[in-house]
Motif scaffolding. Structure first.
Motif, short mmCIF file in Angstrom:
data_model
loop_
_atom_site.label_atom_id
_atom_site.label_comp_id
_atom_site.label_asym_id
_atom_site.label_seq_id
_atom_site.Cartn_x
_atom_site.Cartn_y
_atom_site.Cartn_z
N CYS A 96 0.84 -1.21 0.00
CA CYS A 96 0.00 0.00 0.00
C CYS A 96 0.87 1.25 0.00
O CYS A 96 0.59 2.22 -0.72
N LYS A 100 0.91 4.04 -3.25
CA LYS A 100 0.46 5.44 -3.17
C LYS A 100 1.31 6.39 -4.03
O LYS A 100 0.78 7.10 -4.88
N TYR A 106 -3.70 3.96 -2.59
CA TYR A 106 -3.13 2.96 -1.68
C TYR A 106 -3.50 1.54 -2.12
O TYR A 106 -2.76 0.60 -1.90
N TRP A 107 -4.70 1.42 -2.70
CA TRP A 107 -5.22 0.07 -2.93
C TRP A 107 -5.96 -0.01 -4.26
O TRP A 107 -6.63 0.96 -4.65
#
Lengths: 226, 48
Positions: A96, A100, A106-107
């Motif tokens: 994650c 970014k 992040y995901w």
């Protein structure tokens, strides 16, 4: 009770971990397109490799338990799976934190990331199940079955970015990608160091499980005597 | 470059914090079990 982590094993592990940190931060060249953040790769990929290996070890120990009903195999299985889950969490979180700055998020709910999250959840459920079953024999059998089920999921996670289109990059080793030889060396050295750390933690956790069994047996003796 | 350094720092910090936290958790569990074991042995000795 035997020594959980023999001193030479602990010393070699610590030395290897410090060396791998030196190699990652000072020795290995910086990747051209992603820059310095690509160095997360070494701990991210190594943690995944160790977690996968650990889940396999836990699964084989569970099969050995089902075949022999020897409680020490169950001790080994729970230790391998619990420490494997720790490494899977490190893999997910470092992933994650790498995604970014590189992807802008992040995901992503792609096959690789989602299947890895599911794998971690299977082992989290395994640990919750262990806490919820009182009878030791039944607990060991049920958990051994879940452990084997989790082990079967490992190849699916590994192959996810080959079988489906994913945002996660193609594998750099054995997947047609190319890696600078120094980067390959640092990756394998970090994997080796983390594997040593994994084994130290498994030994510690296995001893704890044996200690727990001794305590339970003694508690039953005290209850029987009163 | 400096912007990305914080992500690198965060990733390694979290990784080691998780490991250190887990080692502390194991030590805590071991201390608790050893304490229980000591108590149970003392109880058994008393009854003998």
């Amino acid at each position: 009770m035997r020594e959980a982590i023999p001193k030479p094993l602990g010393a070699v592990t610590l030395l290897c971990l410090l060396t791998s940190m030196y190699l990652i931060f000072s020795w290995v060249p910086t990747e051209a397109s992603m820059g310095i953040v690509q160095r997360i790769f070494y701990i991210h990929v190594s943690s995944a490799a160790v977690a996968f290996g650990g889940f396999f070890l836990g699964g084989f120990a569970a099969i050995a338990y089902l075949a022999s009903r020897n409680a020490t195999r169950d001790d080994l299985s729970v230790a391998c799976n619990e420490v494997g889950l720790l490494f899977a969490c490190v893999n997910l979180i470092t992933g994650c934190l790498w995604a970014k700055p590189v992807w802008g998020v992040y995901w992503a709910w792609d096959a690789r990331l989602t299947s890895m999250l599911l794998l971690a959840l299977i082992y989290a459920a395994y640990l919750i199940l262990r806490q919820s079953i009182e009878e030791p024999g039944q607990r060991a059998v049920v958990c051994a079955v879940v452990s084997v089920f989790g082990m079967v999921d490992v190849p699916i996670v590994y192959m996810a970015n080959r079988w489906w289109r994913t945002q996660h990059p193609a594998p750099v080793l054995g997947g047609g990608g190319s890696l600078d030889p120094r980067m390959t060396f640092v990756l394998f050295f970090t994997m080796f160091s983390l594997a040593l750390l994994y084994w130290c933690l498994v030994r510690q956790r296995r001893n704890l499980e044996a200690l727990g069994r001794t305590t339970d047996a003694l508690r039953r003796q005290v209850q029987a005597a009163s | 470059m400096e912007e990305n350094l914080k992500w690198l720092w965060a990733a390694f910090s979290v990784a080691w914090a998780l490991h250190i936290g887990y080692v502390s958790l194991l030590s805590g569990r071991a201390r608790k079990l050893e304490g229980q074991l000591k108590n149970l042995r003392a109880q058994l000795k008393e009854r003998d």
